[in-house]
Design a protein around this motif. Structure first.
Motif, PDB file in Angstrom:
ATOM      1  N   ILE A  41       0.858  -1.177   0.000  1.00 48.90           N
ATOM      2  CA  ILE A  41       0.000   0.000   0.000  1.00 48.90           C
ATOM      3  C   ILE A  41       0.897   1.229   0.000  1.00 48.90           C
ATOM      4  CG2 ILE A  41      -1.953  -1.106   1.144  1.00 48.90           C
ATOM      5  CD1 ILE A  41      -1.087   0.286   3.743  1.00 48.90           C
ATOM      6  N   TYR A  42       0.360   2.333  -0.512  1.00 47.34           N
ATOM      7  CA  TYR A  42       1.136   3.555  -0.680  1.00 47.34           C
ATOM      8  C   TYR A  42       0.344   4.745  -0.120  1.00 47.34           C
ATOM      9  CZ  TYR A  42       3.497   0.641  -4.183  1.00 47.34           C
ATOM     10  OH  TYR A  42       4.164  -0.385  -4.835  1.00 47.34           O
ATOM     11  N   ARG A  43       1.055   5.700   0.460  1.00 43.96           N
ATOM     12  CA  ARG A  43       0.443   6.948   0.891  1.00 43.96           C
ATOM     13  C   ARG A  43       1.394   8.091   0.558  1.00 43.96           C
ATOM     14  NH1 ARG A  43      -2.971   3.807   1.249  1.00 43.96           N
ATOM     15  NH2 ARG A  43      -4.394   3.341   2.995  1.00 43.96           N
ATOM     16  N   SER A  44       0.801   9.216   0.198  1.00 45.53           N
ATOM     17  CA  SER A  44       1.577  10.428  -0.044  1.00 45.53           C
ATOM     18  C   SER A  44       1.386  11.354   1.148  1.00 45.53           C
ATOM     19  CB  SER A  44       1.093  11.110  -1.321  1.00 45.53           C
ATOM     20  OG  SER A  44       1.742  12.344  -1.517  1.00 45.53           O
ATOM     21  N   ALA A  45       2.470  11.928   1.657  1.00 43.17           N
ATOM     22  CA  ALA A  45       2.385  12.775   2.853  1.00 43.17           C
ATOM     23  C   ALA A  45       3.166  14.066   2.641  1.00 43.17           C
ATOM     24  CB  ALA A  45       2.910  12.026   4.072  1.00 43.17           C
ATOM     25  N   TYR A  46       2.512  15.181   2.861  1.00 42.96           N
ATOM     26  CA  TYR A  46       3.173  16.483   2.845  1.00 42.96           C
ATOM     27  C   TYR A  46       3.776  16.697   4.227  1.00 42.96           C
ATOM     28  CZ  TYR A  46       3.485  21.603   3.219  1.00 42.96           C
ATOM     29  OH  TYR A  46       3.922  22.893   3.445  1.00 42.96           O
ATOM     30  N   ILE A  47       5.103  16.689   4.302  1.00 39.90           N
ATOM     31  CA  ILE A  47       5.789  16.831   5.588  1.00 39.90           C
ATOM     32  C   ILE A  47       6.580  18.139   5.663  1.00 39.90           C
ATOM     33  CG2 ILE A  47       5.932  14.340   5.911  1.00 39.90           C
ATOM     34  CD1 ILE A  47       8.948  14.568   5.194  1.00 39.90           C
ATOM     35  N   GLY A  48       6.368  19.022   4.689  1.00 43.00           N
ATOM     36  CA  GLY A  48       7.112  20.285   4.685  1.00 43.00           C
ATOM     37  C   GLY A  48       6.702  21.223   5.791  1.00 43.00           C
ATOM     38  N   HIS A  49       5.461  21.081   6.264  1.00 43.35           N
ATOM     39  CA  HIS A  49       4.940  21.975   7.300  1.00 43.35           C
ATOM     40  C   HIS A  49       4.079  21.157   8.244  1.00 43.35           C
ATOM     41  CE1 HIS A  49       1.907  24.712   9.055  1.00 43.35           C
ATOM     42  NE2 HIS A  49       2.872  25.610   9.018  1.00 43.35           N
ATOM     43  N   GLY A  50       4.137  21.493   9.532  1.00 41.55           N
ATOM     44  CA  GLY A  50       3.327  20.782  10.511  1.00 41.55           C
ATOM     45  C   GLY A  50       3.073  21.650  11.726  1.00 41.55           C
ATOM     46  N   ALA A  51       2.861  20.985  12.849  1.00 41.75           N
ATOM     47  CA  ALA A  51       2.504  21.706  14.070  1.00 41.75           C
ATOM     48  C   ALA A  51       3.581  22.668  14.528  1.00 41.75           C
ATOM     49  CB  ALA A  51       2.199  20.708  15.180  1.00 41.75           C
ATOM     50  N   ASP A  52       4.813  22.448  14.118  1.00 38.17           N
ATOM     51  CA  ASP A  52       5.926  23.302  14.547  1.00 38.17           C
ATOM     52  C   ASP A  52       6.382  24.265  13.455  1.00 38.17           C
ATOM     53  OD1 ASP A  52       6.273  21.777  17.092  1.00 38.17           O
ATOM     54  OD2 ASP A  52       6.714  20.191  15.672  1.00 38.17           O
ATOM     55  N   GLY A  53       5.568  24.403  12.401  1.00 37.88           N
ATOM     56  CA  GLY A  53       5.948  25.288  11.312  1.00 37.88           C
ATOM     57  C   GLY A  53       6.625  24.534  10.190  1.00 37.88           C
ATOM     58  N   HIS A  54       7.494  25.228   9.443  1.00 42.67           N
ATOM     59  CA  HIS A  54       8.186  24.631   8.302  1.00 42.67           C
ATOM     60  C   HIS A  54       9.415  23.849   8.773  1.00 42.67           C
ATOM     61  CE1 HIS A  54       5.918  26.569   5.020  1.00 42.67           C
ATOM     62  NE2 HIS A  54       5.816  27.593   5.847  1.00 42.67           N
ATOM     63  N   TYR A  55       9.592  22.656   8.224  1.00 40.83           N
ATOM     64  CA  TYR A  55      10.711  21.795   8.625  1.00 40.83           C
ATOM     65  C   TYR A  55      11.901  21.887   7.657  1.00 40.83           C
ATOM     66  CZ  TYR A  55       7.370  19.621  11.804  1.00 40.83           C
ATOM     67  OH  TYR A  55       6.439  19.397  12.791  1.00 40.83           O
ATOM     68  N   PHE A  56      11.693  22.469   6.467  1.00 42.67           N
ATOM     69  CA  PHE A  56      12.745  22.502   5.440  1.00 42.67           C
ATOM     70  C   PHE A  56      13.007  23.955   5.048  1.00 42.67           C
ATOM     71  CE2 PHE A  56      10.673  18.438   5.360  1.00 42.67           C
ATOM     72  CZ  PHE A  56      11.685  17.519   5.147  1.00 42.67           C
ATOM     73  N   GLN A  57      13.443  24.758   5.997  1.00 47.40           N
ATOM     74  CA  GLN A  57      13.570  26.191   5.777  1.00 47.40           C
ATOM     75  C   GLN A  57      14.967  26.617   5.338  1.00 47.40           C
ATOM     76  OE1 GLN A  57      11.123  28.951   8.318  1.00 47.40           O
ATOM     77  NE2 GLN A  57      11.324  27.273   9.774  1.00 47.40           N
ATOM     78  N   GLN A  58      15.896  25.682   5.213  1.00 51.63           N
ATOM     79  CA  GLN A  58      17.240  26.061   4.782  1.00 51.63           C
ATOM     80  C   GLN A  58      17.731  25.066   3.725  1.00 51.63           C
ATOM     81  OE1 GLN A  58      20.129  25.655   7.956  1.00 51.63           O
ATOM     82  NE2 GLN A  58      18.862  24.136   9.003  1.00 51.63           N
ATOM     83  N   PRO A  59      18.495  25.558   2.765  1.00 48.51           N
ATOM     84  CA  PRO A  59      19.060  24.644   1.770  1.00 48.51           C
ATOM     85  C   PRO A  59      20.038  23.672   2.426  1.00 48.51           C
ATOM     86  CG  PRO A  59      19.171  26.923   1.015  1.00 48.51           C
ATOM     87  CD  PRO A  59      18.810  26.960   2.473  1.00 48.51           C
ATOM     88  N   GLY A  60      20.230  22.516   1.791  1.00 50.94           N
ATOM     89  CA  GLY A  60      21.159  21.521   2.311  1.00 50.94           C
ATOM     90  C   GLY A  60      20.580  20.124   2.245  1.00 50.94           C
TER      91      GLY A  60
END
Length: 728
Positions: free
Chosen positions: A500-519
């Motif tokens: 089974i497969y699921r797509s999940a947007y994990i860029g933003h959540g309860a703590d705000g944005h998780y990928f805010q810097q390049p790298g």
């Protein structure tokens, strides 16, 4: 004269400070609980006289600091703790300063008093860390005695002394405001004798208020209980965006500040079919709102009443910052799991179908046969003695935030015989500001097949995702909305249905944005299987690249706004509190329509336009914004076209987008175009050369979607007939 910087040293505080509202509680005792502590019995002091219990909440007054003291060494299920919160007083304002707890203090009982003493664990550096609490003894015919708190240094030198008036037999008091939508009947009570229960659990009539009272927590109904009237023909299913808006706009006690208040909405149904949700996970003041969904738990049978009680108590438990039984090790700081990784907990916070005792059969029947309708001891310690900001609504976020977690929590097991494998997939590079979406794949490694549950998306609390950021810090992804999916949802993975497969947007959540810097980022997931096994994925590595042009930087700044992230999490919203986020997404579409990231802004705006949006007026009437099919078709068509060319969203999200596009077209009256969109969806995925089992699932989904669209338009089988055909 300012207060000393250390409240354990300095001047004494007086007995004043009990408010008029609480004065009536001074006469309340817990005499009816009847038993006395074993250590008191050993002293032989209860042979002739009935004494007040050494238990409850006390408060000092005076200048400098106020102390709110909790004594828990007597009465029902004593946890043998003393704890307190300090509040600094400046003029007419009172501010939280810090907390302490004494685990297992020594107890000395004489004919005149009870003395408790031990080393406190403080949230600040205390110069006098030893705590001595003295409570004069009173008979049940006398008012409850007040307490004195003396702080001492390690060498025994006296520090500050506080005289604390008795306030209440409850350790904490919370105001509950409950509103309901027309037709959604709020739960009243359940008699535990109506169905078999453990012999050790006394038969009693439980309400939500009584259930928390047994835990030592006072829930006071606010006196505000509005019935929200709906419009005829309204779709009464609520989605996350509507719930978030309803709480922020219409909870009369809502505030962006810590306060002992919580809102419960009794609604008809959730779009995901859930029984309940504690949905307030975003912004700086969380855990203020919960909802239960009547259609999923309604009924007059004892089984239905019992399930309703559990759902209400469970969701309010999340508002107190209680995690699910199997998640406590992911809290900050981590808490120890109970037996069988927490699945053996007999708690309101476990799922009935997940119950796995150390020995014997598990599941729903076993849970109810053994459940005494109470919280576990560790949960009682949190509710009664957890640090102020970790418990009060509107303070520390759920699970206390995205503080750094130990990567070892996601290490692969030494031995794995689960027959299951988990994989996290993502494209190798993301543009700066691009929403990070991952694909989760759960498959069987056993040719004989394995059964488990299908709750693979991280918003259901059975799958957790750890993100190691370029700085080396590892944080736990916490979805903005967590859904209590307390249904079995059993699936069989075998040769015919291997994954089974699921797509999940994990860029933003309860703590705000998780990928805010390049790298470079390293992603790892953990899935809790139906039998309690913890399946860990290999590491998925992705990179966020630096912006290449000025337009890239400008679009990223718009996409990385906090409200824009919330809208991407919610797939759009009409909420006035997200106006600046909607303006940012519209600016991306209008000024940078040809930019690759515009497809995500179009998706959020298009999906929101395709659905109804519920709002509650000041007169407590349900106001409906009807779907804007023209806007939805325009935006979602652009998303579908770009994605079909490989320039937009991932395959799973594209599947969802094209089905929503077809529904908008059908609502506009063009069934031919709608069914054509579904056929195009199948052809699109066939051209991508997906695996045969996946294509078969998509074809079946396409046929069901077309049948549903025809039925909705009155040109096909009814929903009931479709179900009968499916059974046949």
């Amino acid at each position: 004269m300012s207060a000393p910087s250390d409240p354990t040293q300095g001047t004494s505080a007086s007995l004043s400070g009990v408010t008029d509202l609480e004065q009536h509680l001074r006469e309340e005792t817990v005499q009816a609980e009847g038993r006395v502590p074993e250590q008191h019995e050993a002293a032989g002091l209860y042979q002739e006289t009935q004494w007040q219990l050494t238990r409850g909440r006390y408060r000092s007054g005076g200048q400098g600091y106020q102390l709110e003291l909790r004594v828990d060494v007597d009465g029902t299920r004593p946890q043998n703790r003393v704890s307190a919160d300090f509040f600094s007083i400046s003029g007419s304002t009172v501010s939280y300063f810090g907390s302490f707890i004494v685990h297992f203090p020594t107890v000395a009982v004489t004919a005149d008093q009870v003395v408790l003493e031990g080393l406190g664990i403080f949230t600040f550096t205390a110069g006098a860390p030893r705590v001595r609490v003295t409570v004069p003894r009173r008979t049940t015919a006398q008012p409850q005695a007040d307490a004195t708190v003396q702080f001492l240094t390690d060498s025994g030198r006296p520090g500050a002394n506080y005289a604390c008036a008795f306030v209440s037999p409850y350790f904490r008091s919370v105001i509950l405001e409950q509103d309901s939508v027309t037709g959604s009947v709020p739960f009243v009570s359940y008699n535990t004798a109506a169905l078999p229960q453990p012999p050790s659990s006394p038969a009693r009539v439980l309400t939500v208020v009584k259930s928390y009272a047994e835990a030592g927590i006072e829930l006071q109904m606010s006196g505000i209980s509005d019935i929200i009237t709906d419009a005829p023909g309204t779709d009464l299913r609520w989605d996350d965006a509507e719930l978030h808006n309803a709480m922020v706009q219409h909870f009369s006690g809502h505030a962006n500040a810590p306060q002992w208040k919580v809102w419960m909405l009794v609604a008809s149904a959730h779009t995901g079919g859930y029984r309940g949700i504690m949905f307030d996970y975003n912004d700086a003041s969380q855990r203020q709102g919960a909802a239960v969904f009547y259609d999923a738990i309604k009924g007059d049978t004892p089984q239905s009443q019992r399930a309703q009680l559990r759902t209400y108590v469970h969701e309010i438990g999340h508002a107190f910052n209680l995690l699910h039984s199997w998640q406590k090790n992911l809290a900050v700081p981590p808490q120890p799991l109970g037996p069988n990784g927490g699945f053996a907990d007999l708690s309101w916070m476990n799922y009935v179908q997940n119950y796995r005792p150390v020995s014997g059969a598990g599941g729903e029947a076993a849970y109810w046969a053994a459940f005494p309708f109470q919280f576990t001891d560790s949960e009682l310690v949190h509710l009664r003695h957890g640090n102020y900001r970790d418990v009060i609504m509107g303070a520390n976020p759920f699970a206390t935030g995205a503080a750094e977690i130990s990567p070892e929590l996601f290490e692969e097991p030494v031995e794995d015989q689960s027959g299951l494998a988990l994989e996290v997939r993502a494209k190798e590079t993301f543009a700066f500001g691009e929403p990070v979406v991952v694909e989760l794949k759960l498959c069987t490694t056993d040719l004989r097949g394995r059964s488990t549950h299908g709750h693979l998306h991280p918003d259901t609390d059975f799958t957790h995702i750890a993100i190691t950021q370029p700085s080396g810090r590892t944080v736990l992804y916490r979805p903005m909305m967590r859904h209590c999916s307390d249904d079995a949802a059993t699936i069989r993975l075998d040769g015919n249905n291997p994954a089974i497969y699921r797509s999940a947007y994990i860029g933003h959540g309860a703590d705000g944005h998780y990928f805010q810097q390049p790298g470079e980022y390293r992603i790892r997931a953990q899935y809790l299987a139906g039998d309690g096994s913890r399946i860990v994925s290999p590491v998925c590595v992705l990179r966020v690249r630096y912006p290449l042009a000025q337009a890239d930087q400008e679009v990223a700044e718009l996409m990385l706004g906090e409200e824009a992230g919330t809208l991407l999490s919610l797939l759009g919203s009409d909420s006035p509190c997200l106006t600046s986020g909607n303006n940012a997404l519209r600016e991306v579409i209008e000024r940078y329509g040809d930019h690759p990231l515009a497809v995500y802004a179009r998706m959020a705006q298009g999906i929101n336009a395709e659905r109804e949006f519920k709002d509650i007026t000041a007169d407590k009437e349900l106001k409906i914004r009807r779907p804007d099919t023209k806007e939805s078709i325009q935006q979602l068509t652009a998303v579908a076209d770009a994605s079909a060319r490989g320039e937009g969203v991932d395959n799973i999200t594209l599947n969802m987008v094209m089905r929503r596009l077809a529904r908008a077209q059908a609502r506009q009256g063009d069934l031919e175009q709608a069914t054509g969109t579904i056929d195009k969806m199948v052809r699109t995925f066939e051209s991508k050369q997906l695996r045969p089992p996946v294509l078969e699932q998509i074809r079946g989904q396409a046929e069901r979607t077309k049948a549903a669209l025809l039925a909705e338009a009155g040109k096909g089988p009814t929903q009931k007939n479709q179900k009968n055909q499916k059974k046949q």
